[in-house]
Design an enzyme around this catalytic site. Structure first.
Site: not given
Ligand code: SAH
Length: 295
Positions: A141
């Site tokens: 993010s």
């Molecule tokens: N928190 C991260 C951002 C990751 S992007 C950071 O620090 O940068 C968002 C993430 O949400 C992805 O890895 C995706 O696989 C996950 N995601 C999407 N739907 C989800 C769900 N139902 N349960 C858990 N993770 C999910």
């Protein structure tokens, strides 16, 4: 028996590179930072990604020099402005200029070495305020939105104190690391096994005692650990799953991107057992929230 681990015994900043002379040559990154502005580019960046290049294979994980290495040692071998505290500080200054005021959140952002959550080829961009690919069509993010969402969670009736926080979408673990500096306990769920493993690998050398990573469908939450006084979604659904609303403590806050092509940040506060207040905040852009798991 041993005592329960204290909150965050090792400061994340202790693994970040100490400022070096090389670190002061920050111009290339700074100018890149001004080139890339705020609009979040999560989906765009994720779609640009070539999954095969992300080091989440066992072979890549077991290759020690990158993830295990102490950043200071790495910097001695290969001085690089991208890993310097000065550059990270500049990023935090930009985030503050965009309106994040909570000093505790800004300090947490400054303490977490974002470059160590990224594959080496992308580290030069780690302190640009943008989302960047982490593999599996997902992104780390954007620092601004991480800070903004945590600031909103902290703006509660408890003077900003957060006891138990749940993150949906661990990704590479960056936001969980930032959260671990402002909350007592952080639980984070990821649905993609490879990313869950990557987050573990990224966080392990930082020895963060108050993060628990779970592999599973975050739309179901973690009922066995609930209630949470903060829930933060790092992926956008068309609505916030009821299971997560049910797992909020009374007085707790949930912040989530909601929508499809157009997304907005939605703040939900639980005011009583049966009542939730919802407020729509700014536009945002996240990867989609998806049900189920991927092994
Ligand atoms: N928190 C991260 C951002 C990751 S992007 C950071 O620090 O940068 C968002 C993430 O949400 C992805 O890895 C995706 O696989 C996950 N995601 C999407 N739907 C989800 C769900 N139902 N349960 C858990 N993770 C999910």
């Amino acid at each position: 028996m041993t005592d329960k681990p204290k909150r965050f015994p090792l400061s994340l900043s202790s693994i970040a590179q100490k400022p070096s002379r090389a670190g002061q040559r920050a111009e290339p990154v700074r100018s890149a930072g001004t080139r890339v502005a705020t609009p979040q580019t999560a989906t765009l960046n994720a779609s640009r990604h070539v999954p095969a290049k992300i080091p989440v294979t066992d072979a890549a994980r077991s290759a020690p020099p990158v993830r295990q290495a102490n950043a200071a040692a790495v910097s001695e071998q290969r001085p690089s402005p991208m890993v310097s505290e000065a550059v990270r500080k500049a990023m935090v200054t930009r985030v503050a200029k965009q309106g994040v005021k909570d000093q505790k959140v800004l300090a947490a952002l400054e303490a977490v070495p974002r470059h160590l959550f990224m594959e080496p080829a992308l580290r030069s961009q780690a302190y640009i305020d943008a989302s960047l690919p982490i593999g599996y069509h997902q992104t780390i993010s954007q620092p601004y939105i991480v800070a903004r969402m945590i600031e909103i969670l902290r703006n509660n009736n408890n003077g900003g104190a957060l006891n138990r926080v749940l993150e949906i979408g661990t990704g590479c673990g960056y936001q969980a690391a930032v959260l671990s500096l402002v909350a007592k306990e952080v639980y984070s769920i990821e649905r993609i096994k490879g990313l869950h493993e990557l987050a573990k690998t990224n966080l392990r050398p930082m020895r963060v005692a108050n993060i628990r990573l779970h592999y599973g469908d975050g739309m179901l939450g973690l009922p066995q650990v609930a209630p949470f006084d903060g829930i933060i979604l790092a992926a956008a659904g068309m609505e916030v799953p009821q299971a997560l609303l049910d797992q909020m403590a009374i007085g707790g806050r949930l912040i989530a991107p909601v929508g499809d092509r157009r997304q907005v940040l939605q703040l939900i506060e639980r005011v009583s057992k049966f009542d939730w207040n919802s407020t729509t905040l700014e536009d945002c852009h996240f990867v989609p929230l998806r049900p189920g798991t991927l092994s």
